[in-house]
Motif scaffolding. Structure first.
Motif, PDB file in Angstrom:
ATOM      1  N   VAL A  95      -4.519   6.720  -1.962  1.00  0.00           N
ATOM      2  CA  VAL A  95      -4.041   5.416  -1.498  1.00  0.00           C
ATOM      3  C   VAL A  95      -4.066   4.437  -2.665  1.00  0.00           C
ATOM      4  O   VAL A  95      -5.088   4.289  -3.341  1.00  0.00           O
ATOM      5  CB  VAL A  95      -4.905   4.875  -0.345  1.00  0.00           C
ATOM      6  N   LEU A  97      -5.591   3.980   8.203  1.00  0.00           N
ATOM      7  CA  LEU A  97      -5.915   2.744   7.476  1.00  0.00           C
ATOM      8  C   LEU A  97      -5.711   1.521   8.370  1.00  0.00           C
ATOM      9  O   LEU A  97      -6.582   0.655   8.464  1.00  0.00           O
ATOM     10  CB  LEU A  97      -5.058   2.642   6.223  1.00  0.00           C
ATOM     11  N   ILE A 142       0.848  -1.198   0.000  1.00  0.00           N
ATOM     12  CA  ILE A 142       0.000   0.000   0.000  1.00  0.00           C
ATOM     13  C   ILE A 142       0.880   1.243   0.000  1.00  0.00           C
ATOM     14  O   ILE A 142       1.822   1.350   0.794  1.00  0.00           O
ATOM     15  CB  ILE A 142      -0.934   0.014   1.231  1.00  0.00           C
ATOM     16  N   ASN A 187      -9.791   6.872  -0.232  1.00  0.00           N
ATOM     17  CA  ASN A 187      -9.684   7.655  -1.469  1.00  0.00           C
ATOM     18  C   ASN A 187     -10.881   8.588  -1.640  1.00  0.00           C
ATOM     19  O   ASN A 187     -10.758   9.703  -2.159  1.00  0.00           O
ATOM     20  CB  ASN A 187      -9.554   6.726  -2.671  1.00  0.00           C
ATOM     21  N   VAL A 199      -9.480   0.905   1.420  1.00  0.00           N
ATOM     22  CA  VAL A 199      -8.698   1.791   0.549  1.00  0.00           C
ATOM     23  C   VAL A 199      -9.632   2.703  -0.251  1.00  0.00           C
ATOM     24  O   VAL A 199      -9.386   3.912  -0.383  1.00  0.00           O
ATOM     25  CB  VAL A 199      -7.801   0.957  -0.384  1.00  0.00           C
ATOM     26  N   LEU A 255      -3.326   0.419  -3.795  1.00  0.00           N
ATOM     27  CA  LEU A 255      -3.235  -0.935  -3.239  1.00  0.00           C
ATOM     28  C   LEU A 255      -2.795  -1.914  -4.309  1.00  0.00           C
ATOM     29  O   LEU A 255      -3.383  -1.990  -5.389  1.00  0.00           O
ATOM     30  CB  LEU A 255      -4.594  -1.364  -2.679  1.00  0.00           C
TER      31      LEU A 255
END
Length: 403
Positions: free
Chosen positions: A311, A242, A216, A303, A299, A313
């Motif tokens: 972010v 997170l 991430i 965002n 995630v 991923l």
């Protein structure tokens, strides 16, 4: 040599793999042990012992007369050791354990405390191989290598014991998840196999985690702290946010048995950019997919909160639960149970809270449950193995392949 002598020899080789390397194998020093093993296998008289260009070592013990029609069985172990602790120089010591704490290094004050390592209580009165407290030992998985070759040597010395063709394979880079990447399943020629890569004596495993890794990246906006109000987006704080959104009770420190988890392995960065590495584990495939979906939704939420592309991923599956590939071949488990019992070892069937080469090989067409080596406290300086376990597992492997 017996398995104890072999093990003490093999741990003198530093074979630590490197998760950050792009080479194959990830460290050239693994090939040093690989070449020595291929040479030893040639001296034992195995057929076509060799190390290939990827650092994999192969050899075959021919079937005894009259057993040529028995399907070939494979025995597999890995040569590398974990990057989680210093890999060498290993200074093993054989002690007679009388109970209580074990002083591994008097000068450095490194002690293996009996209250912290409850398994020690089972081995009072036995010989243990321990470290000097500055490196790991390497029982994971040089114990497996030693046990396999000691079993092979025993069979060669006793040609009256009937057995089919036995395929031997030693792999690099298992500890960094790449041990099966270049394994030649077709050339190996086995119908089925066993990895000898487990823990305490008696463990017999055919279930493991489904596994994924997550990389991430969090991108922030750095403004001078004096004028940052309503402007700064601190990447480190967003990364912490997170992590805090993941279920707090679903970490390795709060789970056991079949319970899955999220595990934060690494986090680095500053206000501008932060990077996180996580692993996701679950025995149940549906729960595994749900965990990945939850991380993806987390995630997506961040965002939406902080702006698109804040972010990123990267989610990648690593391996799956071998159980679905072993269940059609449960005779492998029955056979392993019988081999242990014949050696005076009580089988203990447990789910692996991790994975082995066998998990990936099972999905590559080679059903491959996992057997113990007898070692404990892997991946740390307090790793140890009873000498009796090395000798017992040698006998278990002889029993396992006997026709």
């Amino acid at each position: 040599m017996n398995a104890v002598e072999r093990f003490l020899k093999y741990v003198s080789y530093d074979t630590q793999s490197d998760e950050h390397s792009q080479a194959t194998p990830t460290t050239e020093k693994q090939k040093v042990l690989g070449a020595a093993l291929a040479e030893e296998m040639a001296l034992l008289g195995l057929s076509n012992p060799h190390m290939d260009e990827h650092g994999y070592v192969y050899g075959w013990l021919p079937a005894t007369p009259g057993c040529e029609g028995i399907p070939c069985v494979g025995l597999i172990a890995h040569m590398d050791t974990s990057p989680s602790a210093p890999g060498g120089p290993v200074k093993p010591r054989v002690i007679l354990y009388g109970g209580g704490d074990i002083v591994l290094n008097q000068d450095l004050g490194i002690i293996m405390k009996a209250e912290d390592f409850e398994s020690l209580s089972k081995y009072v009165g036995q010989e243990l191989i321990v470290t000097d407290g500055t490196t790991l030992l390497g029982a994971d998985d040089k114990a497996g290598v030693a046990e396999i070759l000691s079993a092979v040597e025993y069979l060669i010395a006793h040609p009256e014991i009937p057995h089919g063709r036995i395929a031997i394979g030693f792999t690099p880079d298992e500890e960094v998840g790449q041990g099966a990447d270049h394994f030649d399943v077709e050339g190996f020629g086995a119908a089925v196999a066993y990895t000898v890569d487990g823990g305490e004596l008696g463990e017999l495993e055919y279930e493991n985690f489904n596994a994924a890794s997550a990389k991430i990246t969090v991108r922030g906006l750095n403004i001078h702290p004096g004028s940052a109000k309503n402007k700064m987006k601190n990447a480190l704080l967003m990364a912490i946010e997170l992590v805090n959104m993941l279920p707090p009770a679903e970490t390795p420190a709060h789970t056991e048995g079949y319970e899955g988890f999220y595990h934060l392995c690494d986090m680095t960065g500053d206000e501008t950019t932060a990077a996180l590495s996580l692993i996701i584990r679950d025995h149940d495939r549906q729960s595994f997919e749900s965990r990945k979906a939850y991380l993806t939704r987390t995630v997506d939420y961040l965002n939406q909160k902080y702006g698109a592309d804040t972010v990123a991923l990267e989610l990648k599956d690593s391996y799956y639960n071998m159980r679905e590939k072993i269940e059609p071949h449960m005779y492998l488990i029955h056979r392993a149970r019988a081999a242990m019992e014949a050696a005076g070892v009580i089988p203990l069937e447990v789910p692996i809270r991790g994975g082995t080469d066998g998990a990936r090989l099972s999905f590559m067409g080679l059903p491959c449950p996992n057997l113990c080596t007898g070692g404990l406290n892997f991946h740390g300086v307090r790793e140890y193995i009873p000498t009796d376990a090395l000798l017992k597992m040698t006998q278990v492997l002889v029993n396992l392949v006997t026709a």
